[in-house]
Design an enzyme around this catalytic site. Structure first.
Site, PDB file in Angstrom:
ATOM      1  N   ASP A  18       0.722  -1.095   0.082  1.00  0.00           N
ATOM      2  CA  ASP A  18      -0.195   0.159  -0.020  1.00  0.00           C
ATOM      3  C   ASP A  18       0.844   1.354   0.050  1.00  0.00           C
ATOM      4  O   ASP A  18       1.735   1.540   0.729  1.00  0.00           O
ATOM      5  CB  ASP A  18      -1.001  -0.146   1.063  1.00  0.00           C
ATOM      6  N   ASN A  66      -9.933  -2.907  -7.492  1.00  0.00           N
ATOM      7  CA  ASN A  66      -9.128  -1.933  -8.024  1.00  0.00           C
ATOM      8  C   ASN A  66      -9.725  -1.483  -9.416  1.00  0.00           C
ATOM      9  O   ASN A  66      -9.148  -0.642 -10.118  1.00  0.00           O
ATOM     10  CB  ASN A  66      -7.794  -2.401  -8.094  1.00  0.00           C
TER      11      ASN A  66
END
Length: 230
Positions: A18, A66
């Protein structure tokens, strides 16, 4: 510092990569630069795991959620992964890594699916670290897909039978899960395998993750007392 003994290392370390976009924005760079740098760090992490003799290293590289990002960003990520699967990942295979993918095939282009199949097939006999790439992956999706497979098999619903129907059931539970960028959540990462994992959350963004950070999380893991409910 006392060296970490091999029996104090995780068998399976999972990493939630991340902070690529935040890393780029903090430097006034396009988002794409962050993803490219993050990919380079992923490759380095694979070799860090191999150096330490860790048998399984998994990485959350693209989630089922995503796809909701901008078309431009998704298109770039697919091009980056297509290049990676056709180049650097083949080098990993030559270096005795086994490569497996976890995730669904829907929405993924046929040319990338062909690369995935080739990498899994050509590396299946390798005996080094297994690199598990969670691509088009969601923890809920894996559980739903496993339940559907088990129902179709006609076998009884037990934990053991359920686990046999997960994506790549030979991949063991996560011993350690690391997430970068300061976020403290799983975001659906390997929910079944995370049941007794140790968690370490780092404030730095993934592109800043280095070998010392890797050693630090292994040291922290070695200091944990894992009781498994006992």
């Amino acid at each position: 510092m006392k060296p970490i003994s091999s029996d104090s290392l995780p068998t399976h370390i999972g990493v939630i990569l991340d902070g690529n976009r935040r890393w780029a924005r903090a430097r006034g760079l396009p988002t794409f630069n962050g993803h490219k740098k993050g990919y380079e760090v992923l490759l380095k992490m694979a070799y860090m795991a191999r150096k330490r003799g860790i048998k399984f290293a998994s990485a959350f590289i693209f989630s089922t959620e995503n796809w909701s990002r901008s078309d431009e960003e998704v298109d770039y990520l697919m091009k980056l992964l297509f290049w990676a699967f056709g180049h650097d990942m083949k080098k990993l295979v030559r270096d005795n890594f086994r490569i497996v993918f976890m995730g669904r095939s829907d929405k993924v282009s046929p040319k990338i699916l062909a690369q995935i199949n080739e990498l899994e097939k050509t590396s299946e006999g390798n005996t080094g670290t297994t690199l598990v790439l969670c691509f088009n992956y969601g923890g809920h999706a894996e559980i739903v897909d496993a339940a559907a497979k088990l129902a179709q098999s006609g076998e009884s619903f037990t934990e053991e039978n359920f686990a046999k129907n997960l994506y790549h059931p030979e991949v063991p539970p996560c011993d350690l899960i690391v997430r970068t960028s300061g976020e403290k959540r799983l975001s659906g990462f390997q929910l079944w395998r995370a049941a007794y994992a140790e968690f370490i959350f780092l404030d730095k963004n993934w592109p800043d993750f280095g070998e010392q950070d890797f050693e630090d999380v292994l040291t922290e893991f070695a200091l944990r007392s894992r009781r498994f409910g006992k």
